[in-house]
Design a protein around this motif. Structure first.
Motif, PDB file in Angstrom:
ATOM      1  N   ASP B 160      50.071  42.042  47.050  1.00 14.38           N
ATOM      2  CA  ASP B 160      50.039  40.713  46.425  1.00 14.38           C
ATOM      3  C   ASP B 160      49.040  39.797  47.135  1.00 14.38           C
ATOM      4  O   ASP B 160      48.297  39.051  46.480  1.00 14.38           O
ATOM      5  CB  ASP B 160      51.433  40.067  46.447  1.00 14.38           C
ATOM      6  CG  ASP B 160      52.327  40.631  45.355  1.00 14.38           C
ATOM      7  OD1 ASP B 160      51.858  41.484  44.583  1.00 14.38           O
ATOM      8  OD2 ASP B 160      53.501  40.218  45.268  1.00 14.38           O
ATOM      9  N   LYS B 163      45.589  40.791  46.068  1.00 15.29           N
ATOM     10  CA  LYS B 163      45.306  40.375  44.677  1.00 15.29           C
ATOM     11  C   LYS B 163      45.055  38.875  44.622  1.00 15.29           C
ATOM     12  O   LYS B 163      44.155  38.424  43.915  1.00 15.29           O
ATOM     13  CB  LYS B 163      46.488  40.734  43.765  1.00 15.29           C
ATOM     14  CG  LYS B 163      46.528  42.186  43.359  1.00 15.29           C
ATOM     15  CD  LYS B 163      47.641  42.401  42.354  1.00 15.29           C
ATOM     16  CE  LYS B 163      47.673  43.843  41.885  1.00 15.29           C
ATOM     17  NZ  LYS B 163      48.860  44.143  41.093  1.00 15.29           N
ATOM     18  N   ARG B 170      37.293  35.124  43.092  1.00 13.71           N
ATOM     19  CA  ARG B 170      36.726  35.857  41.961  1.00 13.71           C
ATOM     20  C   ARG B 170      35.239  35.587  41.758  1.00 13.71           C
ATOM     21  O   ARG B 170      34.458  36.478  41.462  1.00 13.71           O
ATOM     22  CB  ARG B 170      37.525  35.468  40.702  1.00 13.71           C
ATOM     23  CG  ARG B 170      36.933  35.895  39.400  1.00 13.71           C
ATOM     24  CD  ARG B 170      37.116  37.381  39.236  1.00 13.71           C
ATOM     25  NE  ARG B 170      36.242  37.955  38.224  1.00 13.71           N
ATOM     26  CZ  ARG B 170      35.078  38.539  38.491  1.00 13.71           C
ATOM     27  NH1 ARG B 170      34.614  38.584  39.712  1.00 13.71           N
ATOM     28  NH2 ARG B 170      34.375  39.107  37.535  1.00 13.71           N
ATOM     29  N   TYR B 181      39.367  43.538  36.001  1.00 15.00           N
ATOM     30  CA  TYR B 181      40.721  43.597  35.447  1.00 15.00           C
ATOM     31  C   TYR B 181      41.209  45.030  35.293  1.00 15.00           C
ATOM     32  O   TYR B 181      42.396  45.309  35.406  1.00 15.00           O
ATOM     33  CB  TYR B 181      40.797  42.831  34.120  1.00 15.00           C
ATOM     34  CG  TYR B 181      41.164  41.387  34.348  1.00 15.00           C
ATOM     35  CD1 TYR B 181      42.490  40.966  34.305  1.00 15.00           C
ATOM     36  CD2 TYR B 181      40.206  40.443  34.661  1.00 15.00           C
ATOM     37  CE1 TYR B 181      42.841  39.650  34.541  1.00 15.00           C
ATOM     38  CE2 TYR B 181      40.542  39.121  34.901  1.00 15.00           C
ATOM     39  CZ  TYR B 181      41.859  38.728  34.844  1.00 15.00           C
ATOM     40  OH  TYR B 181      42.203  37.431  35.092  1.00 15.00           O
ATOM     41  N   LEU B 184      42.586  45.794  38.639  1.00 13.29           N
ATOM     42  CA  LEU B 184      43.854  45.087  38.873  1.00 13.29           C
ATOM     43  C   LEU B 184      44.990  45.725  38.073  1.00 13.29           C
ATOM     44  O   LEU B 184      46.109  45.845  38.547  1.00 13.29           O
ATOM     45  CB  LEU B 184      43.721  43.611  38.494  1.00 13.29           C
ATOM     46  CG  LEU B 184      42.816  42.746  39.378  1.00 13.29           C
ATOM     47  CD1 LEU B 184      42.670  41.347  38.778  1.00 13.29           C
ATOM     48  CD2 LEU B 184      43.349  42.650  40.804  1.00 13.29           C
ATOM     49  N   HIS B 195      46.879  52.225  44.889  1.00 11.51           N
ATOM     50  CA  HIS B 195      46.392  50.969  44.311  1.00 11.51           C
ATOM     51  C   HIS B 195      45.853  50.057  45.410  1.00 11.51           C
ATOM     52  O   HIS B 195      44.802  49.420  45.262  1.00 11.51           O
ATOM     53  CB  HIS B 195      47.539  50.287  43.556  1.00 11.51           C
ATOM     54  CG  HIS B 195      47.140  49.050  42.818  1.00 11.51           C
ATOM     55  ND1 HIS B 195      45.984  48.962  42.071  1.00 11.51           N
ATOM     56  CD2 HIS B 195      47.739  47.833  42.701  1.00 11.51           C
ATOM     57  CE1 HIS B 195      45.892  47.759  41.533  1.00 11.51           C
ATOM     58  NE2 HIS B 195      46.938  47.041  41.912  1.00 11.51           N
ATOM     59  N   LEU B 199      42.258  48.234  45.828  1.00 13.52           N
ATOM     60  CA  LEU B 199      42.135  46.781  45.988  1.00 13.52           C
ATOM     61  C   LEU B 199      41.350  46.428  47.251  1.00 13.52           C
ATOM     62  O   LEU B 199      40.569  45.476  47.259  1.00 13.52           O
ATOM     63  CB  LEU B 199      43.525  46.132  46.045  1.00 13.52           C
ATOM     64  CG  LEU B 199      44.334  46.156  44.748  1.00 13.52           C
ATOM     65  CD1 LEU B 199      45.757  45.637  44.998  1.00 13.52           C
ATOM     66  CD2 LEU B 199      43.666  45.337  43.655  1.00 13.52           C
ATOM     67  N   ILE B 248      49.432  40.040  35.178  1.00  8.78           N
ATOM     68  CA  ILE B 248      48.615  39.976  36.401  1.00  8.78           C
ATOM     69  C   ILE B 248      49.101  38.836  37.301  1.00  8.78           C
ATOM     70  O   ILE B 248      49.937  39.035  38.175  1.00  8.78           O
ATOM     71  CB  ILE B 248      47.105  39.759  36.065  1.00  8.78           C
ATOM     72  CG1 ILE B 248      46.641  40.696  34.958  1.00  8.78           C
ATOM     73  CG2 ILE B 248      46.241  39.865  37.320  1.00  8.78           C
ATOM     74  CD1 ILE B 248      46.319  42.095  35.355  1.00  8.78           C
ATOM     75  N   ILE B 252      52.255  37.978  40.925  1.00  5.86           N
ATOM     76  CA  ILE B 252      51.831  37.968  42.324  1.00  5.86           C
ATOM     77  C   ILE B 252      52.697  36.964  43.068  1.00  5.86           C
ATOM     78  O   ILE B 252      52.579  35.757  42.883  1.00  5.86           O
ATOM     79  CB  ILE B 252      50.336  37.599  42.444  1.00  5.86           C
ATOM     80  CG1 ILE B 252      49.499  38.608  41.652  1.00  5.86           C
ATOM     81  CG2 ILE B 252      49.921  37.554  43.904  1.00  5.86           C
ATOM     82  CD1 ILE B 252      48.008  38.291  41.627  1.00  5.86           C
TER      83      ILE B 252
END
Lengths: 254, 365
Positions: B160, B163, B170, B181, B184, B195, B199, B248, B252
């Motif tokens: 989290d 992300k 971004r 995306y 993600l 994952h 990331l 998404i 988080i």
């Protein structure tokens, strides 16, 4: 002849339009023809014709809009919403609400006092409430376009067409004809039903906003009358309404 | 590729596989008990088979397509199905599924509390999570060890945090939104450690300076389907600067910094630290405040409300959100999609026109 500085092309679903303008945005020449399936080929041919008419050189800038806009080799590509607003503001010099009923979509565009698009709504589901809707049903009724106003005005009553879906509405009209209903009354009801849908998309238009109309359907006086009756407001049909998008594209590309 | 990956998880690691419907569920518990969770958001595209016709067409496409998928026998690789209490439609699907066939295996439920955090909702959530643990223990035949749960909580908190950092910075990643995306969203089916590795690689691409130019937009909705919405927006000159998709951003948890030592309590804290979400019946005024804050902090120039058609929880919130943003003179566009494979021409035009409007349509006269 005044020099052509830019050409706007509006590749619609029903018609292909282009206008050539001078540095002040005056229309020097225009072309409107039925849309062909091969957009690239039609654009190449018709653009060459228009360029020849205005003796445009290679440096002339091209703006493209309409659903086929991405198929045009242009200096600037913008949506119909921005271009219709641009074109309408150029002609009127004021803000207001623009109703553009095109072949496959209807747009309500709120234009600010400086010509910017402030907000817009547009149908995005199907052909309900569009020029195609009228075209399909009138074809089924075998009523040519030049007879529409006559039949509309002749009808004392109107028979509403309740289906919003073009395909279902066509079936509904077939049933009405089979029941022996008057064609003129169906024609009148058809326009009123469409006006009702467009008015519903427009929502509440502030009383101080002027209402303009563009797009090919604005040439249909029965449709304009139905919209006036439905909204209870004066509607100003812009000059050469089907060229407004192309004009906006030409102005933006200058 | 997804099927091969899932098969390998079962074969090589002996993991159980649970297919879960959206949206909120304690994934930490599944990870701690070595269960791979594969989320079912549709799947997008045409509905195959006639199973979807067994429920009304005005039910949301996530549920209708999930029914077609499960009742069509495509969930056979799973050891269980999980139905979180996202909405009445998903609950209804869980109740009706035995009648439709296509699935005879175990069904797990997670009924999360609705509304704001209160003493009663905390007590309820503890009991519900304990009940969920019991369901997963029965499925796996394993006992949940606190140490493993602690590790899982730590892992998910790190995911989290990553992300959050990626979304916050971004602008500084030179990558198309559709690619970002896609990465993600791979968390919807990858094993969390896999994952996490992806990331980390993505986070390594964050540069010191902004890499994105154009109209900065905030997107809010349920799930970014069809994914070509990002390409349409980006090709029109926009990029996503803030995210409030339920799939998404709304999943988080912001509690990654300080969590209690008790792992069960940490799961509770992480749940209550999620951003407001219509499917958890978050206070609407609070949600609107959260959205306006997210919008202004990230310098967005327009908001696209991208809803799944017939998603009632989200629709209830839309009017108030639009009203508040209109009062701020911030452009808002509301669009609905049905998990199609690609956007229609008209919808693309609306999105492009919105970008033009948000950027003032280029030069004005």
């Amino acid at each position: 002849m005044t020099e052509c500085v830019s050409i706007g092309i509006d590749v619609g679903s029903t018609t292909w339009k282009a206008v050539a303008v001078d540095s002040k945005g005056n229309i020097l020449a225009s072309i409107v023809e039925e849309a062909e399936p091969l957009i690239d080929r039609q654009t190449e041919r018709a653009l060459a014709e228009l360029k020849a008419q205005v003796k445009a050189g290679d440096g002339v800038r091209i703006g493209a809009t309409g659903y086929g806009r991405k198929r045009v080799r242009a200096d600037l590509v913008l949506t119909e919403i921005t271009c219709h607003a641009r074109g309408a503001f150029h002609l009127t010099g004021k803000g207001g609400v623009l109703i553009d009923i095109g072949g496959q979509d209807t747009k309500i565009i709120k234009i600010g006092n400086n010509g910017d698009v402030l907000d817009f709504s547009m149908n995005d589901k199907c052909a309900a409430g569009t020029g195609r809707f009228l075209e399909v049903i009138l074809k089924r009724l075998r009523v040519p376009f030049d007879e529409v106003a006559l039949r509309f005005n002749k009808a004392v009553n109107s028979i509403p067409v309740s289906n919003t879906c073009t395909v279902f509405a066509e079936s509904e009209v077939v049933s009405l004809v089979a029941e022996g209903k008057e064609i003129d009354e169906i024609v009148k009801g058809l326009h009123q039903s469409l006006a009702s849908r467009v008015a519903s998309l427009a929502g509440d238009i502030p009383p101080d906003s002027e209402i303009f109309m563009s797009g090919g359907v604005a040439l249909n006086e029965s449709m304009v009358k139905s919209l006036v009756d439905r909204t209870g407001r004066r509607i100003r049909v812009l000059n050469s309404p089907q060229l407004i998008g192309a004009l906006g594209a030409a102005l933006a590309a200058r | 590729m997804r099927k091969e990956y899932i098969d390998r998880q079962k074969r090589e690691f002996g993991r159980k596989v649970v297919i879960s419907l959206p949206i909120h569920y304690p994934k930490e518990i599944l990870t701690a008990l070595d269960v791979l969770c594969v989320e079912l958001w549709g799947p997008p595209g045409e509905i195959s088979g006639n199973q979807a016709g067994r429920i009304q067409t005005y039910v949301c496409p996530v549920v209708r397509k999930a029914l077609a998928f499960i009742a069509g026998g495509h969930a056979s690789e799973a050891d269980a199905l999980l139905f979180p209490h996202t909405c009445d439609s998903i609950q209804g699907l869980a109740s009706l599924l035995p009648d439709f066939g296509g699935w005879n295996g175990p069904v797990l439920r997670f009924i999360h509390p609705k509304g704001e955090r209160r003493a009663s909702s905390e007590v309820y959530l503890v009991r519900e999570i304990e009940a969920f643990i019991a369901q997963v223990e029965t499925l796996t035949g394993k006992k949940l060890e606190p140490a493993r749960l602690s590790s899982a909580v730590k892992l998910h908190a790190e995911i989290d945090a990553l992300k959050l950092r990626i979304l916050k910075l971004r602008r500084n990643i030179d990558m198309r939104d559709s690619e970002l995306y896609a990465i993600l969203r791979r968390g919807e089916w990858l094993w969390p450690e896999d994952h996490m590795a992806e990331l980390k690689e993505l986070a390594s691409k964050i540069s010191d300076k902004p890499q994105k130019k154009g109209v900065a937009l905030m997107l809010s909705g349920i799930v970014p389907e069809p994914m070509d919405i990002f390409d349409v927006l980006e090709n029109a000159g926009a990029f996503i600067v803030a995210d409030d998709y339920a799939a998404i951003g709304r999943r988080i948890s912001s509690s990654s910094a300080e969590l209690p030592d008790n792992p069960l309590q940490a799961v509770i804290e992480r749940y209550f630290a999620l951003p407001p979400c219509s499917t958890r019946s978050s206070d609407l005024a609070g949600r609107v405040e959260y959205l306006t804050g997210l919008y202004s902090q990230n310098g967005a120039a327009g908001l696209v409300l991208h809803n799944v058609k017939f998603c009632e929880p989200e629709m209830f919130d839309v009017a108030m959100i639009k009203k508040r943003f209109a009062a701020m003179n911030s452009p808002v566009l509301y669009v609905e999609t049905e998990l199609e494979k690609q956007l229609s021409g008209q919808l693309s035009t609306r999105l492009e026109a919105f970008v033009e409007m948000a950027s003032k349509g280029g030069e004005s006269e």
